[in-house]
Design a protein around this motif. Structure first.
Motif, PDB file in Angstrom:
ATOM      1  N   CYS A   1      31.669  16.159 -72.975  1.00  0.00           N
ATOM      2  CA  CYS A   1      32.084  14.994 -72.184  1.00  0.00           C
ATOM      3  C   CYS A   1      30.995  14.621 -71.194  1.00  0.00           C
ATOM      4  O   CYS A   1      30.727  13.448 -70.962  1.00  0.00           O
ATOM      5  N   ILE A   2      30.368  15.645 -70.609  1.00  0.00           N
ATOM      6  CA  ILE A   2      29.226  15.414 -69.716  1.00  0.00           C
ATOM      7  C   ILE A   2      27.976  15.923 -70.431  1.00  0.00           C
ATOM      8  O   ILE A   2      27.927  17.071 -70.874  1.00  0.00           O
ATOM      9  N   ALA A   3      26.988  15.057 -70.547  1.00  0.00           N
ATOM     10  CA  ALA A   3      25.728  15.440 -71.187  1.00  0.00           C
ATOM     11  C   ALA A   3      24.575  14.871 -70.372  1.00  0.00           C
ATOM     12  O   ALA A   3      24.768  14.020 -69.499  1.00  0.00           O
ATOM     13  N   VAL A   4      23.395  15.352 -70.655  1.00  0.00           N
ATOM     14  CA  VAL A   4      22.192  14.879 -69.964  1.00  0.00           C
ATOM     15  C   VAL A   4      21.437  13.937 -70.887  1.00  0.00           C
ATOM     16  O   VAL A   4      21.285  14.210 -72.085  1.00  0.00           O
ATOM     17  N   GLU A   5      20.963  12.814 -70.343  1.00  0.00           N
ATOM     18  CA  GLU A   5      20.098  11.935 -71.112  1.00  0.00           C
ATOM     19  C   GLU A   5      18.925  11.503 -70.236  1.00  0.00           C
ATOM     20  O   GLU A   5      19.049  11.396 -69.024  1.00  0.00           O
ATOM     21  N   ASP A   6      17.800  11.282 -70.856  1.00  0.00           N
ATOM     22  CA  ASP A   6      16.596  10.876 -70.123  1.00  0.00           C
ATOM     23  C   ASP A   6      16.547   9.358 -69.978  1.00  0.00           C
ATOM     24  O   ASP A   6      17.078   8.628 -70.787  1.00  0.00           O
TER      25      ASP A   6
END
Lengths: 110, 403
Positions: free
Chosen positions: A105-110
């Protein structure tokens, strides 16, 4: 780097709140996190609110994600308590909420 | 002490007296020591009462460290009885500042126990006994001004001391199959409410986080895809259940939920807050399976569970008093059973899937609760004592003995 949210993947497990406080203050509590879990339990309506440093609040509601909401517009469920908290600092480049979220549900993106 | 508050409270409803007590430094050293400490605390408080407790790891980052529990020590007429507190109840209870509270005596008037910020008190509420369990939760949250307050309510059946009563946890049921609701009724207590806003210290937060993460990832890989209640109940996998499914929702720190919320009168697939029908959150696996065996369809089952929860009635006992045929169950007859305070005795037939039935060995169930771990999750994920110790000990700062 920023956080990306998939609202309907949220299980309302609350781990993001707890790990945020742990990272920030070294204690287990949902009371000082930059992200809060909001839940209207009787109606099964739940999601997240994230306080960012410069771009206002992010509402992660079941209907979708609403970013860049000014604090003065933070009238949605659960918005008020987060105004008193420290903003997210992305754990200095290693966001723990994204790490511990069991569903992505929570992810990291650049 | 780490991961716990190091204190508990006792409340005598008869006198209104509250006492706070410090826990020994080795309280967190063993799971069986937790239960012994609680039993001794209830005994020294007079014996006739119960404890609301969190576990050693409740509120930590250990997977499914959500659990608290109610423990009613044995008496002349009953063995020791326990039921879990799920959802966020265990965490909220622990963050009140007490690791457990002991409640004894009998209230002289209507009201509820209110616990928060290191304070425990009896709040007089003359009208509350007229409320069903849902209305009790609504009323307490409204009166105290906080919608996150957790409410353990007896309901009308509990008030009457019926053996087939069941505690309602905020709005839902399924944990209490030991008559804890009747115990509240015997003590003249309409509900126990609590809200936790404290914090817990750890010895080594980074190591606890790292080990918890690794353990959770390995368990998720082992468990595979989650299907909410349908992962634990064969009946819930049927199409009629899927048509009513709104969302699955987990308890605190659980990556593999057993709880599914069903809507009966709104489009279950619509997610806006405008759609706010109070449907029903189902995790009572034995009751679902029992009702499905009586040819009830999903709509009837969810509706029956909801009505039972409002009355504080154990669903399997209720449906056992109903005539059933090939068309299912008549809701009018179900209401009649609920209004008439239905069967005097609890369901005594066979069942499976309940929290207390998670393990073949009942001592594993008790150990899980003492640790604050959900027995249903850990039975599925594999209750490996070494794994639990590995994640717990960096936080506790001491060896953990689980027998």
């Amino acid at each position: 780097m920023r956080l990306h949210f998939e609202p309907l993947a949220c299980l309302a497990c609350g781990l993001c709140e707890t790990v945020c406080s742990l990272q920030r203050d070294g204690v287990l509590t949902p009371m000082s996190s930059s992200v809060i879990l909001h839940s209207e339990d009787k109606a099964d309506y739940f999601g997240l609110v994230l306080k960012r440093a410069s771009k206002g609040l992010v509402f992660v509601r079941p209907e979708g994600v609403t970013s860049d909401q000014p604090a003065s517009d933070a009238s949605g469920p659960g918005a008020k308590p987060i105004l008193l908290r420290e903003p997210c600092n992305l754990c200095d480049g290693d966001p723990k909420c994204a790490k511990i979220c069991p569903t992505g549900c929570i992810a990291v993106e650049d | 002490m780490h991961l716990v508050n190091g204190r508990y409270a006792t409340l005598d409803l008869s006198s209104g007296e509250v006492q706070e007590h410090e826990l020994q430094d080795d309280y967190t050293r063993s799971s069986f020591g937790v239960m012994a400490t609680i039993d001794a605390a209830v005994a020294s408080a007079g014996g006739a009462g119960f404890a609301l407790a969190s576990g050693i790891l409740t509120g930590s980052l250990v997977p499914a460290s959500c659990a608290g529990f109610i423990r009613i020590p044995h008496s002349e007429s009953n063995p020791t009885r326990m039921c879990p507190l799920t959802g966020f109840m265990g965490v909220e209870l622990k963050l009140t500042g007490f690791d457990f509270v002991v409640i004894t005596g009998k209230a002289s008037g209507d009201g509820y126990v209110w616990i928060r910020d290191g304070i425990i008190e009896f709040v007089a509420s003359p009208e509350i006994h007229k409320c069903d369990s849902w209305e009790r939760t609504d009323k307490i949250r409204s009166d105290q001004g906080d919608r996150k307050i957790q409410v353990v309510a007896g309901g009308p059946w509990g008030d009457h001391g019926l053996a087939a009563s069941q505690l309602t946890m905020n709005y839902w049921g399924g944990e209490d199959r030991v008559g804890a609701a009747a115990e509240l009724g015997r003590m003249g207590l309409s509900a126990v409410a609590f809200r936790g806003m404290g914090e817990l210290e750890l010895l080594d937060p980074e190591e606890h986080l790292a080990r918890s993460l690794a353990l959770m990832r390995s368990q998720i890989a082992l468990l595979g895809p989650n299907d909410g209640l349908a992962s634990f109940s064969e009946a819930a996998g049927r199409d009629d259940f899927r048509g009513l499914l709104h969302r699955n929702i987990s308890c605190y720190a659980c990556p593999f939920p057993c709880r599914s919320y069903y809507k009966l009168y709104e489009d279950a697939k619509v997610m806006t807050f405008d759609n706010k029908e109070p449907g029903y959150l189902v995790y009572d696996v034995p009751s679902v399976e029992r009702m499905a065996s009586l040819r009830m369809d999903a709509r009837e089952i969810v509706e029956a569970l909801k009505r039972c929860a409002r009355y504080g009635a154990e669903p399997m006992a209720v449906v056992s008093a109903l005539p059933a045929d090939e068309t299912g169950v008549d809701m009018t007859e179900l209401d009649a059973v609920l209004i008439s305070n239905g069967p005097a005795e609890p369901w005594s037939g066979s069942s499976s899937g309940g929290f207390s039935e998670s393990f073949d060995d009942s001592s594993d169930y008790e150990t899980c609760l003492a640790l604050g771990l959900c027995p249903r999750y850990w039975a599925r994920a594999g209750f490996n004592r070494d794994s639990v110790c590995s994640v717990a000990e960096p936080a506790l700062g001491m060896k953990l003995d689980m027998g």
